[in-house]
Design an enzyme around this catalytic site. Structure first.
Site, PDB file in Angstrom:
ATOM      1  N   ALA A   1       5.302   4.148  15.886  1.00 19.29           N
ATOM      2  CA  ALA A   1       4.383   3.017  15.797  1.00 19.29           C
ATOM      3  C   ALA A   1       4.778   2.221  14.560  1.00 19.29           C
ATOM      4  O   ALA A   1       5.371   2.775  13.625  1.00 19.29           O
ATOM      5  CB  ALA A   1       2.957   3.531  15.663  1.00 19.29           C
TER       6      ALA A   1
ATOM      7  N   GLY B   1       5.377   7.584  17.801  1.00 14.97           N
ATOM      8  CA  GLY B   1       5.027   6.885  19.036  1.00 14.97           C
ATOM      9  C   GLY B   1       6.204   6.750  20.000  1.00 14.97           C
ATOM     10  O   GLY B   1       5.999   6.614  21.207  1.00 14.97           O
TER      11      GLY B   1
ATOM     12  N   GLU C   1       6.310   9.981  21.712  1.00 14.81           N
ATOM     13  CA  GLU C   1       5.099  10.028  22.545  1.00 14.81           C
ATOM     14  C   GLU C   1       5.271   9.166  23.811  1.00 14.81           C
ATOM     15  O   GLU C   1       4.820   9.540  24.887  1.00 14.81           O
ATOM     16  CB  GLU C   1       3.883   9.587  21.721  1.00 14.81           C
TER      17      GLU C   1
ATOM     18  N   GLU D   1       4.431  12.234  11.832  1.00 17.29           N
ATOM     19  CA  GLU D   1       3.182  11.627  11.349  1.00 17.29           C
ATOM     20  C   GLU D   1       2.580  12.317  10.125  1.00 17.29           C
ATOM     21  O   GLU D   1       2.068  11.655   9.230  1.00 17.29           O
ATOM     22  CB  GLU D   1       2.128  11.581  12.469  1.00 17.29           C
TER      23      GLU D   1
END
Ligand code: COA
Length: 258
Positions: free
Chosen positions: A66, A112, A115, A135
């Protein structure tokens, strides 16, 4: 289809989505997530599209996570919304799409990015790919389904190790661990995905959609897990460690957690 952050093309019955922010290692900002949602929705509703391949532009990254610069100033409420909206618009949306989605992991798939690859129906990696959920090194947790989908794919112990160490694994290890199905040289990555797509296309689209629904049904008991992930992800935005972790990334230094 014309977008700012992604490229979409269709060759015969296969659509290819390329996340196209190479100078930011294809990091997922909010606009990119919105565009991906739109592209997947349109392609899923296009009868001539029988499979979708998703990849990243350039030779370095699939998606490096992200976009940290976008959420570094968020608090608990916006952090919670970020995870909830992202899961709805993209990650759950892709997992539940009727059209098969293959992730072609052409480099870093972090946070992300991993993911997103895990939300796809299966994954193929190039030999230079590196995968991880970093993260906790930023003082936050995976918020786009990573705490749920990684254990489903690699088992709880390996998932715990990857999440806690925030480390990256090689493409070969990812194959041994069941995270990706094949590892090939980078120039063979898209051809292999196309070959797999053409095998899929020989079969009934209706039956495949039903099979996707049925396979996914086995994981619905994780619905609570996804909710708890959103809550815990949001709460991390209220911590000093989150401020320190994200500031350290932006200032290009190592974090100094209390
Ligand atoms: N969010 C925002 N920007 C990112 C990013 C992310 N997740 N990942 C990379 N970038 C940006 C960098 O800030 C840099 O931008 P700049 O040139 O404007 O400074 C650019 O992409 C290139 O990245 P850089 O760090 O210089 O490349 P590198 O080869 O030295 O390192 C990584 C590659 C993947 C190891 C490193 O970029 C990284 O650790 N990224 C963050 C991974 C992460 O924590 N993801 C989870 C987010 S929740």
């Amino acid at each position: 289809m014309v977008f700012e952050n992604i490229l979409v093309e269709q060759i015969e019955n296969t659509a290819m989505i390329t996340i196209n922010r190479p100078d930011k290692l294809n990091a997922l900002n909010n606009d990119t997530i919105e565009e991906l949602h739109q592209a997947f929705e349109i392609l899923d509703g296009t009868p001539s599209v029988k499979t979708i391949i998703i990849t990243g532009s350039g030779e370095k990254a699939f998606v490096a996570g992200a976009d940290i610069s976008e959420f570094a100033n968020y608090g608990v409420e916006k952090g919670t919304d970020l995870a909830r909206k992202g899961q709805e618009l993209l990650f759950d949306f892709v997992q539940n799409l009727s059209t098969p989605v293959i992730a072609a992991i052409n480099g870093f798939a972090l946070g992300g990015g991993l993911e997103l690859a895990m939300a796809a129906h299966f994954r193929v990696a190039s030999s230079n790919a590196k995968m991880g959920l970093p993260e906790v090194s930023l003082g936050v947790i995976p918020g786009y389904g990573g705490t749920q989908r990684l254990p489903q794919l690699v088992g709880k112990g390996k998932a715990m190790e990857m999440i806690m160490t925030a480390g990256m694994i090689s493409a070969e290890d990812a194959k041994d661990w069941g995270l990706v199905n094949y590892v090939v040289e980078q120039d063979e990555l898209i051809p292999l995905c196309e070959k797999l797509a053409s095998k899929i296309m020989r079969n009934s689209s209706v039956a495949i959609a039903a099979a996707i629904k049925s396979v996914n049904a086995n994981y619905t008991n994780c619905v609570n897990g996804f909710g708890i992930e959103i809550e815990q992800f949001g709460l991390s935005f209220g911590t000093d460690d989150f401020r320190e972790g994200t500031s350290a990334f932006m200032e290009k230094r190592k974090p100094d957690f209390e």
